[in-house]
Design a protein around this motif. Structure first.
Motif, PDB file in Angstrom:
ATOM      1  N   VAL A  57      17.818  39.039  86.050  1.00 13.18           N
ATOM      2  CA  VAL A  57      17.863  38.196  84.851  1.00 13.18           C
ATOM      3  C   VAL A  57      19.221  38.332  84.158  1.00 13.18           C
ATOM      4  O   VAL A  57      19.801  37.342  83.701  1.00 13.18           O
ATOM      5  N   VAL A  58      19.735  39.561  84.096  1.00 10.64           N
ATOM      6  CA  VAL A  58      21.040  39.785  83.475  1.00 10.64           C
ATOM      7  C   VAL A  58      22.130  39.032  84.231  1.00 10.64           C
ATOM      8  O   VAL A  58      23.003  38.402  83.622  1.00 10.64           O
ATOM      9  N   SER A  59      22.088  39.062  85.553  1.00 13.90           N
ATOM     10  CA  SER A  59      23.117  38.376  86.339  1.00 13.90           C
ATOM     11  C   SER A  59      23.073  36.870  86.110  1.00 13.90           C
ATOM     12  O   SER A  59      24.114  36.225  85.972  1.00 13.90           O
ATOM     13  N   VAL A  60      21.868  36.310  86.054  1.00 13.64           N
ATOM     14  CA  VAL A  60      21.733  34.865  85.820  1.00 13.64           C
ATOM     15  C   VAL A  60      22.219  34.493  84.426  1.00 13.64           C
ATOM     16  O   VAL A  60      22.900  33.478  84.229  1.00 13.64           O
ATOM     17  N   ALA A  61      21.893  35.334  83.439  1.00 14.55           N
ATOM     18  CA  ALA A  61      22.299  35.057  82.056  1.00 14.55           C
ATOM     19  C   ALA A  61      23.802  35.236  81.864  1.00 14.55           C
ATOM     20  O   ALA A  61      24.409  34.591  81.004  1.00 14.55           O
ATOM     21  N   THR A  62      24.409  36.112  82.658  1.00  9.25           N
ATOM     22  CA  THR A  62      25.838  36.400  82.508  1.00  9.25           C
ATOM     23  C   THR A  62      26.706  35.307  83.130  1.00  9.25           C
ATOM     24  O   THR A  62      27.778  34.990  82.614  1.00  9.25           O
ATOM     25  N   PHE A  63      26.256  34.719  84.220  1.00 11.61           N
ATOM     26  CA  PHE A  63      27.054  33.723  84.939  1.00 11.61           C
ATOM     27  C   PHE A  63      27.362  32.524  84.046  1.00 11.61           C
ATOM     28  O   PHE A  63      26.493  32.031  83.323  1.00 11.61           O
ATOM     29  N   ASN A  64      28.608  32.054  84.105  1.00 14.95           N
ATOM     30  CA  ASN A  64      29.027  30.884  83.331  1.00 14.95           C
ATOM     31  C   ASN A  64      28.721  29.628  84.151  1.00 14.95           C
ATOM     32  O   ASN A  64      29.547  29.162  84.925  1.00 14.95           O
ATOM     33  N   TRP A  65      27.532  29.092  83.975  1.00 12.63           N
ATOM     34  CA  TRP A  65      27.101  27.961  84.786  1.00 12.63           C
ATOM     35  C   TRP A  65      27.899  26.691  84.465  1.00 12.63           C
ATOM     36  O   TRP A  65      28.082  25.830  85.335  1.00 12.63           O
ATOM     37  N   HIS A  66      28.382  26.590  83.258  1.00 15.89           N
ATOM     38  CA  HIS A  66      29.174  25.411  82.887  1.00 15.89           C
ATOM     39  C   HIS A  66      30.439  25.296  83.741  1.00 15.89           C
ATOM     40  O   HIS A  66      30.896  24.195  84.046  1.00 15.89           O
ATOM     41  N   SER A  67      30.977  26.455  84.157  1.00 14.38           N
ATOM     42  CA  SER A  67      32.248  26.449  84.892  1.00 14.38           C
ATOM     43  C   SER A  67      32.136  25.837  86.273  1.00 14.38           C
ATOM     44  O   SER A  67      33.154  25.461  86.869  1.00 14.38           O
ATOM     45  N   ILE A  68      30.911  25.724  86.846  1.00 13.96           N
ATOM     46  CA  ILE A  68      30.776  25.177  88.194  1.00 13.96           C
ATOM     47  C   ILE A  68      30.047  23.831  88.209  1.00 13.96           C
ATOM     48  O   ILE A  68      29.703  23.326  89.274  1.00 13.96           O
ATOM     49  N   ARG A  69      29.830  23.273  87.028  1.00 12.68           N
ATOM     50  CA  ARG A  69      29.255  21.928  86.995  1.00 12.68           C
ATOM     51  C   ARG A  69      30.224  20.945  87.633  1.00 12.68           C
ATOM     52  O   ARG A  69      31.448  21.052  87.445  1.00 12.68           O
ATOM     53  N   PRO A  70      29.731  19.958  88.376  1.00  9.99           N
ATOM     54  CA  PRO A  70      30.641  18.964  88.979  1.00  9.99           C
ATOM     55  C   PRO A  70      31.541  18.289  87.962  1.00  9.99           C
ATOM     56  O   PRO A  70      32.723  18.038  88.229  1.00  9.99           O
ATOM     57  N   SER A  71      31.001  17.974  86.785  1.00 11.42           N
ATOM     58  CA  SER A  71      31.812  17.316  85.754  1.00 11.42           C
ATOM     59  C   SER A  71      32.952  18.215  85.296  1.00 11.42           C
ATOM     60  O   SER A  71      34.078  17.751  85.059  1.00 11.42           O
ATOM     61  N   THR A  72      32.690  19.524  85.190  1.00  9.58           N
ATOM     62  CA  THR A  72      33.737  20.470  84.796  1.00  9.58           C
ATOM     63  C   THR A  72      34.793  20.584  85.879  1.00  9.58           C
ATOM     64  O   THR A  72      35.995  20.592  85.591  1.00  9.58           O
ATOM     65  N   LEU A  73      34.362  20.687  87.128  1.00 10.65           N
ATOM     66  CA  LEU A  73      35.300  20.843  88.236  1.00 10.65           C
ATOM     67  C   LEU A  73      36.171  19.597  88.402  1.00 10.65           C
ATOM     68  O   LEU A  73      37.354  19.707  88.754  1.00 10.65           O
ATOM     69  N   ARG A  74      35.600  18.413  88.163  1.00  7.47           N
ATOM     70  CA  ARG A  74      36.403  17.188  88.255  1.00  7.47           C
ATOM     71  C   ARG A  74      37.455  17.131  87.155  1.00  7.47           C
ATOM     72  O   ARG A  74      38.573  16.639  87.370  1.00  7.47           O
ATOM     73  N   MET A  75      37.101  17.613  85.988  1.00  5.51           N
ATOM     74  CA  MET A  75      38.002  17.551  84.841  1.00  5.51           C
ATOM     75  C   MET A  75      39.089  18.624  84.903  1.00  5.51           C
ATOM     76  O   MET A  75      40.226  18.407  84.494  1.00  5.51           O
ATOM     77  N   MET A  76      38.758  19.800  85.446  1.00  3.73           N
ATOM     78  CA  MET A  76      39.662  20.942  85.437  1.00  3.73           C
ATOM     79  C   MET A  76      40.779  20.767  86.469  1.00  3.73           C
ATOM     80  O   MET A  76      40.533  20.317  87.590  1.00  3.73           O
ATOM     81  N   PRO A  77      42.034  21.102  86.115  1.00  2.00           N
ATOM     82  CA  PRO A  77      43.115  21.081  87.112  1.00  2.00           C
ATOM     83  C   PRO A  77      42.772  21.974  88.306  1.00  2.00           C
ATOM     84  O   PRO A  77      42.163  23.034  88.147  1.00  2.00           O
ATOM     85  N   LYS A  78      43.152  21.550  89.499  1.00  2.00           N
ATOM     86  CA  LYS A  78      42.809  22.296  90.709  1.00  2.00           C
ATOM     87  C   LYS A  78      43.373  23.717  90.674  1.00  2.00           C
ATOM     88  O   LYS A  78      42.753  24.648  91.188  1.00  2.00           O
ATOM     89  N   SER A  79      44.537  23.883  90.077  1.00  2.00           N
ATOM     90  CA  SER A  79      45.140  25.220  90.008  1.00  2.00           C
ATOM     91  C   SER A  79      44.282  26.158  89.156  1.00  2.00           C
ATOM     92  O   SER A  79      44.128  27.344  89.482  1.00  2.00           O
ATOM     93  N   GLU A  80      43.700  25.620  88.080  1.00  2.00           N
ATOM     94  CA  GLU A  80      42.852  26.440  87.218  1.00  2.00           C
ATOM     95  C   GLU A  80      41.574  26.850  87.956  1.00  2.00           C
ATOM     96  O   GLU A  80      41.118  27.991  87.861  1.00  2.00           O
ATOM     97  N   THR A  81      41.003  25.903  88.689  1.00  2.00           N
ATOM     98  CA  THR A  81      39.807  26.216  89.473  1.00  2.00           C
ATOM     99  C   THR A  81      40.119  27.247  90.540  1.00  2.00           C
ATOM    100  O   THR A  81      39.319  28.158  90.800  1.00  2.00           O
ATOM    101  N   PHE A  82      41.296  27.121  91.172  1.00  2.00           N
ATOM    102  CA  PHE A  82      41.691  28.083  92.208  1.00  2.00           C
ATOM    103  C   PHE A  82      41.797  29.492  91.630  1.00  2.00           C
ATOM    104  O   PHE A  82      41.365  30.465  92.263  1.00  2.00           O
TER     105      PHE A  82
END
Length: 494
Positions: A338-363
């Motif tokens: 439960v702690v691991s699931v709550a800790t993970f930043n799920w917003h960071s891997i949403r498709p909408s976030t990944l499309r918006m974020m520069p590729k270098s930042e995602t890398f």
């Protein structure tokens, strides 16, 4: 190094908690839940380091108690940690456990010195994507660390884990008076004991101590030879421990919306390790998973939860060891999942976030996560992420520099625009038409700034090349800092 004392805000927070039965109960129960989660993990880390489980238990007690009074981040949990256990494991294997304790003391001394030198200020240079990668790598590492408890185990482990997860998620909907992880641990322990269900327990992880830690001096010779043996390990422990502790402190800052004193936390970690070494404990630092249990899941907010995490841990191990030994590992696995699931930043891997974020930042985020998980060392992952971010940033900024050429009244005027440093100025030499230009050349740097010796050397090379053609060069438009910098270094870099 400032005196050990609480800030007015901290004093008010602790005093308010002590006067409020409700708040005090929350802090004590948070400390109790953390202590229950600490014991098996600390024992596992001592196995990694090749030392007796008591060494880890004692270290966790002394680290928590010292940090509770000296640390700069209230509610953060420090104890014997896997990251530093990995560092000292080769020392124990090669030279024996006797060399571990002076290495722990020396690591603490190094951490105090680093705090005095202001190492905590370097935290500002860690990019946001590295922090996100750190959090996500941490969450994945916590989850993967539970896998050994789910492989080749009795079938009853799996329903117990599912029931534990359900309790942790659903119990807060009924009441928040008691931390859900504590309820899950108590319920699953009662079920396995009274139903005589044979599953792995905390007692299977290693022998718990039966006495209190005692003060003792290192038994190895305190000479130059010993220093040469332990110093490399002490330096590594100091850096890894501080990095993990400061990043955890920043994470808790974000969760609680309260600031912390990173410099104080740095030297407090050193003080805790020094004390720990004299009480026969292994080195330690902030425990990220347990901190998340105490702060995010159980609601701990003050030094009281940190203090009692250590006190309860020693009390449970020494006095109630037989009871603690019967806690099924499935209960602790459920809490950590439960702690691991709550800790993970799920917003960071949403498709909408990944499309918006520069590729270098995602890398940068992905390289931080990948190396954190692959090496099981948060320090390596964060270090690689910082290096990747620096390289990508330098490459991106380098392309912002432009050189424009025009001819006016028989003079070639080059206008350089952008920040000039090693990445952008290394190819500056190739941007000029040395043979075709007229006798007089002007290099206009009014829209630039000279940042390093590489740029000064590049400008010197351009001037020298033109001189070889019998032409004159005027460099103008330098702002005052750039002019002073160039005047000091120009002609002295060969």
């Amino acid at each position: 190094m400032s005196a050990v004392q609480l800030t007015p805000l901290e004093r008010q927070s602790v005093w308010r908690t002590l006067k409020s039965p409700r708040l005090l109960k929350t802090e004590l129960l948070a400390g109790l839940v953390v202590s229950l989660a600490l014991i098996p993990e600390v024992i596992a880390f001592t196995v990694i380091a090749g030392v007796d489980p008591r060494v880890g238990i004692f270290a966790s007690f002394t680290m928590s108690v010292v940090i509770a009074f000296t640390g700069g981040r209230p509610a953060m949990i420090s104890a014997a940690a896997g990251a530093v256990a990995l560092v000292v494991a080769p020392l124990v294997r090669t030279y024996g456990v006797e060399y571990l304790f002076p290495a722990v003391i020396l690591a603490g001394v190094f951490q105090v010195l680093l705090a005095v030198l202001g190492v905590a200020k370097l935290l500002r240079f860690i990019p946001r994507q590295v922090m996100i990668g750190f959090v996500n790598g941490l969450a994945i590492s916590i989850f993967l660390a539970q896998m050994p408890e789910l492989i080749d185990v009795p079938w009853a482990v799996y329903p117990l884990v599912l029931v534990g997860i359900a309790i942790v998620y659903l119990f807060p909907k009924l009441t928040s008076a008691i931390p859900a992880p504590l309820v899950a641990i108590a319920v699953l322990t009662a079920v396995t004991v009274f139903a005589h269900i044979m599953v792995p327990t905390v007692g299977d992880q290693g022998e718990l101590p039966e006495s209190l830690p005692v003060f003792s001096l290192p038994t190895v010779p305190l000479n130059l030879e010993t220093f040469q043996i332990i110093a490399p390990f002490a330096v590594a422990v100091a850096f890894v421990g501080l990095l993990e502790s400061l990043l955890t402190a920043k994470l808790v800052d974000d969760i609680t919306d309260t600031p912390s004193n990173k410099t104080r936390e740095s030297w407090a970690q050193g003080a805790a390790n020094i004390v720990t070494g004299f009480f026969g404990g292994i080195c330690g630092c902030a425990m990220i998973g347990q901190t998340m249990i105490g702060v995010k899941v159980s609601g701990g907010r003050t030094r009281i939860s940190t203090l009692f995490a250590g006190v309860f841990m020693l009390l449970l191990a020494v006095v109630f060891g037989d009871v603690v030994a019967q806690i099924p590992m499935a209960a602790l696995v459920a809490v950590m999942v439960v702690v691991s699931v709550a800790t993970f930043n799920w917003h960071s891997i949403r498709p909408s976030t990944l499309r918006m974020m520069p590729k270098s930042e995602t890398f940068v985020m992905l390289i931080t996560v990948a190396l954190t998980v692959a090496t099981n060392n948060l320090a390596i992952g964060v270090g690689a992420g910082i290096v990747a971010a620096m390289v990508l940033f330098a490459n991106r900024v380098a392309h912002f520099v432009t050189v424009e050429r025009r001819i006016e009244d028989g003079t070639a005027i080059y206008t350089v625009t952008g920040e000039l440093f090693f990445a952008s100025s290394n190819d500056l030499y190739t941007q000029f038409n040395y043979a075709e230009d007229p006798q007089k050349i002007v290099i206009d740097l009014s829209a630039s700034h000279v940042w390093d010796a590489s740029t000064v050397a590049a400008l010197d090379s351009v001037t020298t090349k033109y001189t070889g053609y019998g032409k004159t060069v005027e460099i103008r438009g330098l702002n005052e800092p750039s002019a002073r910098f160039r005047n000091r270094l120009s002609g002295n870099l060969d």
